[in-house]
Structure formats: structure tokens, C-alpha cells
Design an enzyme around this catalytic site. Sequence first.
Site, PDB file in Angstrom:
ATOM      1  CB  CYS A 137      41.314  54.776  34.702  1.00 53.06           C
ATOM      2  SG  CYS A 137      41.519  55.997  36.018  1.00 53.06           S
ATOM      3  N   GLY A 163      28.384  42.118  31.572  1.00 58.57           N
ATOM      4  CA  GLY A 163      27.580  43.343  31.625  1.00 58.57           C
ATOM      5  C   GLY A 163      27.929  44.243  30.466  1.00 58.57           C
ATOM      6  CE  LYS A 203      45.395   4.780  27.734  1.00 60.85           C
ATOM      7  NZ  LYS A 203      44.421   5.796  27.255  1.00 60.85           N
ATOM      8  CG  LEU A 222      36.658  38.396  36.345  1.00 58.73           C
ATOM      9  CD1 LEU A 222      37.410  37.359  37.159  1.00 58.73           C
ATOM     10  CD2 LEU A 222      36.911  38.177  34.850  1.00 58.73           C
TER      11      LEU A 222
END
Length: 464
Positions: free
Chosen positions: A289, A282, A56, A279
Site C-alpha cells: 500500500c 525504525g 516589562k 511514529l
Amino acid sequence: MELKKIDFTQAQFVPAPTTAKPSISIVGLGYVGAVSTACLSSLGHEVIGVDLDAQKIASVGRGESPIHEKDLEETLTAGVEAGLITTTDNLVEAVSQTDVTFISVGTPTAADGGCDYSYIKSAARSMGLGLRRKSGFHVFAMRCSIPPGTTMSVMAPIIEKISGMKAGRDFGICFNPEFLREGVAIADFHNPPKTVIGATDLRTADIMKAIYDPVDDNPIVTTIEAAEMVKYVDNVWHATKVCFANEIGRLCKPLEIDSHEVMDIFVQDTKLNLSPYYLRPGFAYGGSCLPKEVRAVTHMAKAAGVDLPMIGNLDRSNQAQIAEAVSMARASGAQKIGVLGLAFKPGTDDLRESPILDVMAALKADGTTVIGHDLAITKETPIHAQLGYVKHGNPGLTKLAEDLPEMLVEDLDALTDEAEVLIVCHANDTYRAAAKASGKPVIDLVRLFDEIEPQSVVVNGIGW
């Protein structure tokens, strides 16, 4: 582990003076290190690439890419030809000759499933020796994916011990996560989705901001621990999206629906679906729904013989958040608890599958006295009209709903006076003020205050 927010206004830390571009050493010439070497040289920095792998070192030193990555070899070649890129296996010398060191060493999985710190520790020892040789302020910028706290608990102490210097005063420590996608890493470097700088002090933050200014003039400066965590959160979220899309595909196929068409429509909603909405850590989800439709999709999949482990476990995860709130309330030892916010979300009187009702029912079954208040709900609110909707979803809430009118206290001041502990489920100015004025301990399910530990009230947050 307690994570405290760094005060970047501390007087002993002064902004770095405006000078020529800092020289940079990069430890590790793997994927991130090689790309960083090339891109930082393209911004005009002198870069020393460091690695133990002779192949490398030789290839990057010649301007040849050690990996297959679009535009990497051309960028490395330009840096070498401009005299901006050199390579070595001597990290001690590289640190002593540069102003900033980027650490991109390997962090493989350890035998116990955790993180193997051996490469970080080895690099830290050499970096400490290099720092001991110089007098100027040096910044060490960790870029590896590591558990929060690692930079300051593993790397920093080794550098301090060997160099005899103090982090944040004599040298800077930073966590600077990379968000480079393989295949388009060069483009991502020059057009980053975000630049995150977790720093020990203002001087370090300023040095790092100056480095990134040509590609991002508005970086996010935060604590080192938050920067460490966000790297994991990003990648876990991407993995979640892949699994979610794949589960939708598995469900759509037996139903003879084009899953790509469905998801093409789904992602066009950037107000709710692809946005910060939903997001924020909580409390559990609820309402008319989400719970119902998670159950419906799970039922459809079962009927179609399709396994959807992620979607199928959403309710399990949601119930764990409800159980955590119950546990927090029990741990308070209070015999009388006041709940602020009963509907499943603020601004409505809809109690259907409101998760706080599960908490109240569990506490009531324990023998705890529970009283509640909601800005939109009174004793006249037609609660029984909502029961039929949820009888097959949360049948255990039926008895609580019958008792709920008697548990309501419409005078908020009276409730806060009576209760020993407050559980806050709605974030609004009224409940914020009531919590402060009451002087009572608060179990916070909604991040009522911006600061984690407001001085004016004792707060126990469910996820903070």
C-alpha cells in the site's frame, strides 16, 4: 554526542523534604516568562519576575500584561494584589532570594543558522553569582528552545564555575519545555498536554514535580537531553501537519474535492492516523500500500499541475533510510550477512516492496554473501506470484526475488552460526533470543531491545 540515561535511583540524591511552596524567580518576562509568572503565582508561589526591559518590569509589577494574551492581565493582577508577584532587574538578588529559577530568555537564530547562546550565558553568570550567596539547594529550570546538550554544556558549567558548586549535588539543573499555545496559554498551563521534566537528579525532579502537581500529577521525568529534543520534535511535527494538510488542500482543489471534508474524516481515525502508530523510529516503509499510494498521489499531483514538495519527497526520505541500512552493513566489513525478517512487516509472507530486499540486493551486488530467514516464509512460498505487482515499482528487485529461495536458510540456528553479522528487521522474541545467543554483532532496524546498548549483545541501531 553520546547521551546516557540518568539513573535517578542513585543513593547520594535524596528526595526533597516536604515544605511550603518554593519561591520562584523567572528570568525573562516575554511571552513564556510573563505567562509562567502569572500562572505560578495562581498556584500560590511567590514569584520574582526578572528582566532588563524597564517597561516589562514596570507593567508586570503593576499587574499589567506586556502582551495580548487571554486572561493574562487578570491573572497577573490577582498575583500582584495577593503580594505574590514582584519584579526586578537584579537577577543576582532574585536567585539569592528564591528556591527555583525558571530561565525563559531569548534564543534567537545565530548568523550561521544555529542558536545564539549569548542571553543564556549572561543569565548563567548572574545566576552563578546569586547561587554563591546562598546555602540552600537551588534548582535552575531551563525552558528555552535549545539544541540538545546546551543546558549541560553551556549553562551548567558557567553556574558551576562562578558559584564554586557542583550541579546535581549542590544545586539542581532541569530542562522543562513549555507547550503553551499563544492565545490560550493560561488554559494550556492549567490543562497541559504533557509535563516534561528533564533533571540531573531525583531531588530536582521531586521539586519540579511538586510545583506542577496541582495541574499534572503524572509528569514525564527523563534526561535533560531528551527533554531538550522533544521540544523541537513537537514543533517540527506541528509544522509537518500544517504542510501536510495544505498539500492535501492543494491536491483536492483541482480535483473538485472538499479538502476539509476529507481531513475531517481523516482525523476521526485515532487508532492509526492520530496515534503513536507509525511514529517509532525504525526501518523504511514498504508493502503493498504505502509505496504504491505515495507514487499514485505524486502522479495525480503532477497530472493536475500541483506542487507537493513534502509528499513528493516521501520516497526520497524512505530511500535514505534504506541507504543508511546498506551503509551500516558495508561498514561492518562482514563477507557473510544473515537477515532476520524478510517480509515488509512481521506476521505475513508479503514481500511486496519489502525494503530489506533493496538492502540485500545492494549487498549481493557488492559480492557479499547474504542469507535470510523469516518465520512466515519458506522455499515453497510463491514468491513469483508477487513479482507482477511490483515490476513497475521496484524492477531492480526482480532478479533478487528469483534468487531468494536459494538465499533462504530455514534453520535459524544454522543461519546465526554461518553469518558474521546479523541484520534484524522484525522485532519478536524468537529473533531477540537468537541475536543474544549468537554472540554476533547486530544491525538493528527495529529497536529489538528496549535498552539502547544491551550488555548481552553488540547492537548498532539505525536510529538509536
